[in-house]
Design an enzyme around this catalytic site. Structure first.
Site, mmCIF file in Angstrom:
data_model
loop_
_atom_site.group_PDB
_atom_site.id
_atom_site.type_symbol
_atom_site.label_atom_id
_atom_site.label_comp_id
_atom_site.label_asym_id
_atom_site.label_seq_id
_atom_site.Cartn_x
_atom_site.Cartn_y
_atom_site.Cartn_z
ATOM 1 N N ASP A 2 117.477 6.983 106.241
ATOM 2 C CA ASP A 2 116.358 8.215 106.284
ATOM 3 C C ASP A 2 116.373 8.877 104.920
ATOM 4 O O ASP A 2 116.814 8.914 103.527
ATOM 5 C CB ASP A 2 117.434 9.111 106.887
ATOM 6 C CG ASP A 2 116.107 10.555 106.749
ATOM 7 O OD1 ASP A 2 115.343 11.118 106.898
ATOM 8 O OD2 ASP A 2 117.140 11.620 107.043
ATOM 9 N N ASP A 10 108.449 10.032 104.521
ATOM 10 C CA ASP A 10 110.276 10.810 104.937
ATOM 11 C C ASP A 10 110.228 9.230 106.180
ATOM 12 O O ASP A 10 109.200 9.193 107.615
ATOM 13 C CB ASP A 10 110.474 12.301 106.001
ATOM 14 C CG ASP A 10 111.333 12.091 107.397
ATOM 15 O OD1 ASP A 10 112.797 11.501 106.679
ATOM 16 O OD2 ASP A 10 111.506 13.275 107.714
#
Length: 521
Positions: A123, A329
């Site tokens: 992430d 992201d």
């Protein structure tokens, strides 16, 4: 005034002279002479240089330029050798996107002594690395409705002889501003994610994490990493996402890339490759290639993120002026734009699609969906223009799924966001993306992840688990099998077959509904 005495290097010979300006001031000057110049030849011969300057190549000859090129290569090689090698996880650099675990990319990591392996989500939108640990509120195998056979692995500080708690009075804990006090207490953490009601909390611990150099030696590197012993997870972590932990790749000092670079293990950069078939790569220290496209990050010193600026959008033959920032992201499955960007982009796409519009379940977050015409459809291309002027190509702007026998539907895979603009994984597919935190730029290049060096593969069975690897899950519905360029540069032809996708539509819809639960933007 005192000068340091420097050793003479024959890269250039230097003559020093001092002149006055009549007012008591002096100027220090340097005459620069090329290493093969007549002055240096004379100087070298007068001092009995070995072999004599007569053996040096004459200016302008092929031998002269060959000698300069050899010298450049030597210097370049010396500079490269002084840089640390790229690293990846000891289990290999392969990542895999697992549809039934929130469409995120996962990798195997090994932590502790003896080493225990964990399948963790990757992430770039967060910073902390945490593992489920000494749990009183973690996901259980029975709670993972999408993968009932998946076995959750737990990290235990007591099972690792190299594990140690991070005390409240440590410099690290004070920098985290946790409010922790006392000498003997453990340093607590809590991270709240953008996803609806999703968080992780526990205590910080320090242990060994294992990496592998990506050079010819392929040596194991042991790095001391501070990470979260995640005792309590909420929201999506209980049902869909990252049941074995999450590895934050953000810019803060607590992230794994930051720890590796500050300790001198790697350069302060890393890359991720996102393959169309859900296979990817990750490499720490990778600064990309000279031919990659780049754009600078918009850096907020208080809360640094991988944020870039977009100044235009091209959808098929429609050019749209724009001026907005967006977060890159990898922890978000799809792409989200706020108004008016969302409407401008999606309507330009819709106006160029010839297929019949398909009405989806109201809970599916994609507004523009269509029935695919006879197995093929011409889909408008999508390209974002970054603040550097470099085009950011969106290789796979749609997702496709079966709706009934011999019939497919597809959606423009952009959803409306309320707060943030986010480029998610679907807009990164087909690219190697470089997060260069030294130069503060995002780089990207169209590649096949199979052309990126493969330093290993995901093991079928983690060493601390008897379960099979979830990567054996069925094929994804979020990509066509084939995509080919047509004569029109503003469109691509998508050819698909229902047999290429999962035939269980209900499971696919459940995965879509996950988006509403995981990402409340």
């Amino acid at each position: 005034m005192r000068f340091l005495s420097l050793p003479l290097l024959l890269l250039s010979a230097v003559a020093v002279f001092i002149t006055g300006d009549g007012a008591g001031a002096a100027t220090l000057g340097l005459d620069l002479h090329h290493r093969f110049s007549p002055t240096v030849r004379h100087w070298f011969d007068s001092r009995g240089g070995g072999g004599g300057a007569s053996s040096w190549p004459e200016n302008g000859t092929a031998e002269y330029y060959a000698a300069l090129a050899a010298h450049d290569r030597a210097l370049h090689g010396r500079a490269l050798s002084s840089s640390p090698p790229d690293l990846t996880f000891s289990e290999g650099n392969v990542t895999i996107r697992i549809t039934s675990l929130s469409f995120l990319h996962y990798a195997m990591v090994t932590v502790g002594t003896p080493g225990a392996t964990f399948l963790v989500a990757l992430d770039t939108g967060s910073d902390l690395f945490w593992l489920p640990c000494d749990c009183y509120g973690c996901a259980s195998s029975s709670s993972l409705n999408s993968m009932p056979d998946f076995q959750v692995s737990l990290y235990s500080p007591n099972a690792s002889v190299t594990s140690q708690a991070v005390p409240c009075n440590s410099n690290f804990c004070e920098q985290q501003k946790t409010g922790c006090s006392g000498v003997t207490g453990s340093c607590p953490y809590k991270v709240v994610y953008v996803s609806n009601d999703t968080s992780s909390s526990g205590i910080f611990v320090e242990d060994v994490m294992y990496f592998r150099t990506e050079d010819t030696q392929s040596e194991i590197v042991e790095a001391q990493i501070i990470f979260g012993c995640g005792q309590d997870q909420t929201g999506a972590f209980q049902e869909h996402a990252a049941p074995n932990g999450l590895l934050g790749l953000g810019m803060e000092k607590v992230s794994v890339p930051s720890i590796l670079s500050s300790a001198g293990f790697t350069s302060n950069s890393f890359s991720m490759c996102f393959g169309h078939d859900d296979i990817g790569r990750i490499s720490f220290g990778d600064k990309g290639s000279l031919d990659q496209d780049e754009t600078p990050f918009n850096v907020d010193q208080l809360h640094p993120k991988y944020n870039i600026s977009i100044i235009g959008m091209l959808v098929g033959n429609a050019a749209i002026d724009a001026d907005f920032s967006v977060l890159v992201d990898t922890g978000t499955s799809f792409t989200y734009f706020t108004e008016p960007i969302y409407s401008q982009l999606s309507k330009a796409f819709h106006e160029q699609v010839q297929d019949k519009q398909y009405t989806t379940d109201s809970k599916i977050p994609f507004e523009y969906c269509y029935i695919m015409s006879s197995g093929t459809s011409n889909v408008p291309t999508v390209t974002l223009t970054t603040s550097s002027g470099s085009p950011f190509p969106v290789n796979y702007p749609i997702i496709a799924f079966p709706v009934q026998a011999n019939e497919l539907a597809y959606c423009f895979a952009v959803a409306k966001g309320d707060k943030l603009n986010i480029i998610g994984q679907n807009f990164l597919t087909g690219l190697q993306v470089v997060f260069d935190r030294e130069r503060m730029i995002l780089g990207w290049k169209k590649v096949s992840c199979y052309d990126v060096k493969n330093s290993g593969s995901l093991p079928t069975t983690p060493r601390n688990s008897s379960s099979s690897h979830p990567g054996a899950a069925g094929p994804n519905i979020n990509r066509p099998e084939a995509k080919k360029e047509t004569g029109n540069n503003n469109q691509v032809t998508v050819a698909t077959s229902p047999a290429n996708y999962s035939t269980n539509l209900m499971n696919n819809l459940i995965l879509f509904l996950f988006l509403l639960h995981l990402i409340n933007i």
